[in-house]
Scaffold this motif. Structure first.
Motif, short mmCIF file in Angstrom:
data_model
loop_
_atom_site.label_atom_id
_atom_site.label_comp_id
_atom_site.label_asym_id
_atom_site.label_seq_id
_atom_site.Cartn_x
_atom_site.Cartn_y
_atom_site.Cartn_z
N GLU A 154 -0.18 -7.49 -1.09
CA GLU A 154 -0.37 -6.51 -1.82
C GLU A 154 -1.88 -5.67 -1.76
N PRO A 155 -2.14 -4.82 -1.12
CA PRO A 155 -3.50 -4.32 -1.19
C PRO A 155 -4.19 -3.68 -2.63
N ASP A 156 -3.02 -3.50 -3.44
CA ASP A 156 -3.52 -3.22 -4.93
C ASP A 156 -4.09 -4.41 -5.41
N LEU A 157 -3.69 -5.37 -5.49
CA LEU A 157 -4.31 -6.86 -5.97
C LEU A 157 -5.74 -7.14 -5.49
N GLN A 158 -5.84 -6.68 -3.94
CA GLN A 158 -7.24 -6.93 -3.70
C GLN A 158 -8.25 -6.00 -4.24
N VAL A 159 -8.00 -4.62 -4.52
CA VAL A 159 -8.73 -3.82 -5.21
C VAL A 159 -9.19 -4.54 -6.66
N TYR B 284 -10.01 -1.76 7.54
CA TYR B 284 -8.97 -1.63 6.94
C TYR B 284 -7.56 -1.85 7.84
N THR B 285 -7.84 -1.56 9.07
CA THR B 285 -6.73 -1.88 10.09
C THR B 285 -6.82 -3.40 10.01
N ILE C 181 -3.71 -8.25 8.58
CA ILE C 181 -3.72 -9.64 7.76
C ILE C 181 -2.59 -9.35 6.80
N ILE C 182 -2.45 -8.47 5.92
CA ILE C 182 -1.58 -8.24 4.91
C ILE C 182 -0.04 -8.49 5.48
N ILE C 183 0.14 -7.61 6.51
CA ILE C 183 1.34 -7.44 7.23
C ILE C 183 1.93 -8.50 8.03
N ILE C 184 0.93 -9.40 8.37
CA ILE C 184 1.67 -10.50 9.38
C ILE C 184 2.45 -11.50 8.62
N PRO C 185 2.08 -11.88 7.35
CA PRO C 185 3.04 -12.62 6.67
C PRO C 185 4.45 -12.22 6.42
N LEU D 279 1.91 -0.25 9.27
CA LEU D 279 0.60 -0.67 9.36
C LEU D 279 -0.24 0.70 9.55
N ILE D 280 0.20 1.58 10.40
CA ILE D 280 -0.59 3.06 10.43
C ILE D 280 -0.73 3.59 8.93
N GLY D 281 0.27 3.67 8.38
CA GLY D 281 0.30 4.50 7.28
C GLY D 281 -0.44 3.93 6.27
N THR D 282 -0.42 2.56 6.05
CA THR D 282 -1.07 1.83 5.13
C THR D 282 -2.86 1.97 5.23
N THR D 283 -3.09 1.55 6.60
CA THR D 283 -4.27 1.95 6.84
C THR D 283 -5.07 3.22 6.69
N LEU D 284 -4.29 4.32 6.94
CA LEU D 284 -4.75 5.65 6.85
C LEU D 284 -4.92 6.18 5.09
N PHE D 285 -4.01 5.43 4.45
CA PHE D 285 -3.92 5.62 3.04
C PHE D 285 -5.02 5.12 2.59
N LEU D 286 -5.11 3.65 2.57
CA LEU D 286 -6.35 3.23 2.12
C LEU D 286 -7.52 3.42 2.44
#
Length: 505
Positions: free
Chosen positions: A98-103, A257-258, A263-267, A298-305
């Motif tokens: 979850e990217p929010d948690l990293q933030v 961010y990619t 790394i986030i999506i691989i698991p 992957l594309i969307g989350t990268t562009l979003f973040l």
């Protein structure tokens, strides 16, 4: 362009434009922004719009069917031990992703990032198991929540005061764009496999319980570590003279961010591979569709973040600081409320929840009604957060009466509204909240001379609380409308309540 993708991007455009318009108006009438900063913000908005379109389509193609498949398989196995192990492991993996948690973790230097992330992940894993067992054992969600929240507040009194707000915020950021579609689909998979009258009601509630776990675990972590106040560095925006300078800010960050998102999506991808290898649940064409969905995610989350962190967060911090330092600092409250009203509509997870709610309730609770209630709730939450920053009000004066009100209201609404309400609190506090509103709150706190750990943090917690009350109020109005419509005729069961369009309320 894929028609479905075009539709998602168009939908994203309509949600982001109001926020962009608010910032533009503020820059014209209240706080003049440099053209370079304004260009940075607008470019970030473009990244955000396209990123949300790709992400939402990707989540629909990959995360939702994966969650439903795992939930259905665990249910059909009829082996409680296997179900517990699967839910615990999957809950942890999804949370770590979850990217929010990293933030949030970056904002708490008193505790190492990995320690905080793993603590939250364990909390989600444990409470996802509890949430699933609740569905299997047909235990009332309200009864569990009425036990957990008093316990949570008792534990919080033993945690350091400077750490309490961070703990409550951790519950909000846990349920973000990566976890919500998976956990929601998991709940649908388990409840659908049960095939009884109350199964639709029990498909909600997983997100709410998965939000409680991190709060309790992080409070215990605060007691153990006895952390000091975190030092939060101020946002520094480089001087930007040309559009080339602006674009360079984004292009330079895209590879970073990619890599992070990969790394986030691989698991999660490995969960799909292992699950498919063991169960052969999905056919060939469906597997290809899900693989494309992972790519879109992957594309969307990268562009979003990239758009949010490079364009939105710095401007949010600058906006909050300048307003607090100006002679009209109390304008922060109405400005915060307006931004809060529209920012929740830009949360990808909110739109996923709204669509799923509309589907499960057969259109009884429409996306329009959900959006309105969530927007009003978040607007009030952000307004209270800005008031806290300016006055130094203790967060307990808001969250304790707030949850007490929620539990009182929960006793007067149809059961399905309880799960929807507490789930909505988790999904409303997503990446837009953690990367725009939180920096804005920190900037405002810095400008007002407050204490960041006690005053700025807590905005996510309040954003998570307000929609709960708003949805429960909607449920109360709904129940009243049903009684008026039927007069003396009482429905035989709760399913009969699902015949009135919520847009009429």
């Amino acid at each position: 362009m894929n028609e479905k993708l075009k539709e998602q991007i168009k939908e994203s455009l309509t949600t982001v434009l109001p926020i962009t318009g608010i910032v533009l108006l503020l820059s014209i009438f209240l706080l003049p922004l440099d053209l370079g900063v304004l260009a940075l913000f607008l470019t970030g908005a473009c990244f955000l719009i396209v990123g949300m379109g790709f992400f939402q389509l990707g989540a629909e193609m990959s995360m939702t069917p994966l969650g439903q498949g795992v939930g259905g398989y665990a249910m059909k196995s009829k082996n409680i031990s296997i179900t517990i192990i699967i839910c615990f492991i999957v809950g942890m993996i999804i949370t770590i992703a979850e990217p929010d948690l990293q933030v949030l973790a970056e904002q708490v230097p008193a505790i190492p990032n990995n320690v905080l992330v793993w603590t939250v992940a364990v909390g989600v894993g444990i409470f996802l198991v509890i949430a699933v067992l609740r569905i299997l054992l047909k235990i009332s969600l309200l009864k569990i929540l009425m036990i957990l929240y008093p316990l949570l507040f008792i534990i919080s009194f033993f945690a350091p005061a400077d750490f309490t707000s961070v703990a409550f915020d951790s519950g909000g950021v846990t349920t973000g764009p990566m976890t919500v579609p998976f956990i929601m689909a998991l709940g649908v998979g388990f409840s659908a496999s049960r095939s009884d009258k109350g199964s639709d009601n029990d498909s909600f509630g997983l997100i709410s319980l998965c939000s409680v776990g991190p709060i309790i675990m992080v409070l215990f972590l605060g007691i153990f570590y006895q952390p000091d106040a975190a030092v939060v560095s101020e946002t520094d925006i480089s001087t930007l003279s040309t559009m080339q300078d602006v674009m360079r800010q984004f292009v330079v960050q895209i590879p970073t961010y990619t890599k992070e998102v990969a790394i986030i999506i691989i698991p999660v991808f490995l969960v799909f591979v292992i699950f498919q290898a063991v169960t052969r649940t999905y056919k060939k064409l469906q597997c290809i569709r899900m693989l494309v969905g992972f790519l879109y995610t992957l594309i969307g989350t990268t562009l979003f973040l990239t758009g949010v962190n490079v364009g939105f967060a710095p401007v949010g911090s600058l906006l909050g600081r300048d307003l607090a330092e100006s002679g009209f600092r109390y304008v922060l409250i109405p400005v915060g409320m307006i931004i809060g009203y529209y920012i929740v509509r830009a949360e990808p997870a909110v739109q996923i929840l709204n669509r799923q709610v509309e589907e499960i309730t057969n259109g009884t609770i429409s996306q329009k009604a959900m959006n309105l209630c969530l927007s009003l709730g978040v607007a009030c939450a952000v307004g209270l957060s800005m008031l806290r920053i300016l006055t130094g009000m203790d967060i307990y004066w808001i969250i304790i009466p707030g949850y007490l009100t929620a539990f009182i209201l929960a006793n007067f609404v149809p059961q399905i509204f309880v799960g929807i309400a507490f789930d909505s609190g988790g999904v409303a506090s997503g990446p837009m909240t953690s990367t725009f509103l939180l920096p804005m709150a920190i900037g405002a706190c810095t400008g007002a001379g407050g204490t960041i750990m006690t005053d700025a943090f807590g905005v996510i917690a309040l954003v998570a609380l307000a929609p709960i009350i708003a949805i429960l109020i909607m449920g109360t109005l709904y129940a009243h409308k049903v009684k008026q419509g039927f007069h003396d005729t009482e429905p035989e069961n709760e399913d009969d309540l699902e015949i009135i369009d919520m847009d009429e309320i």
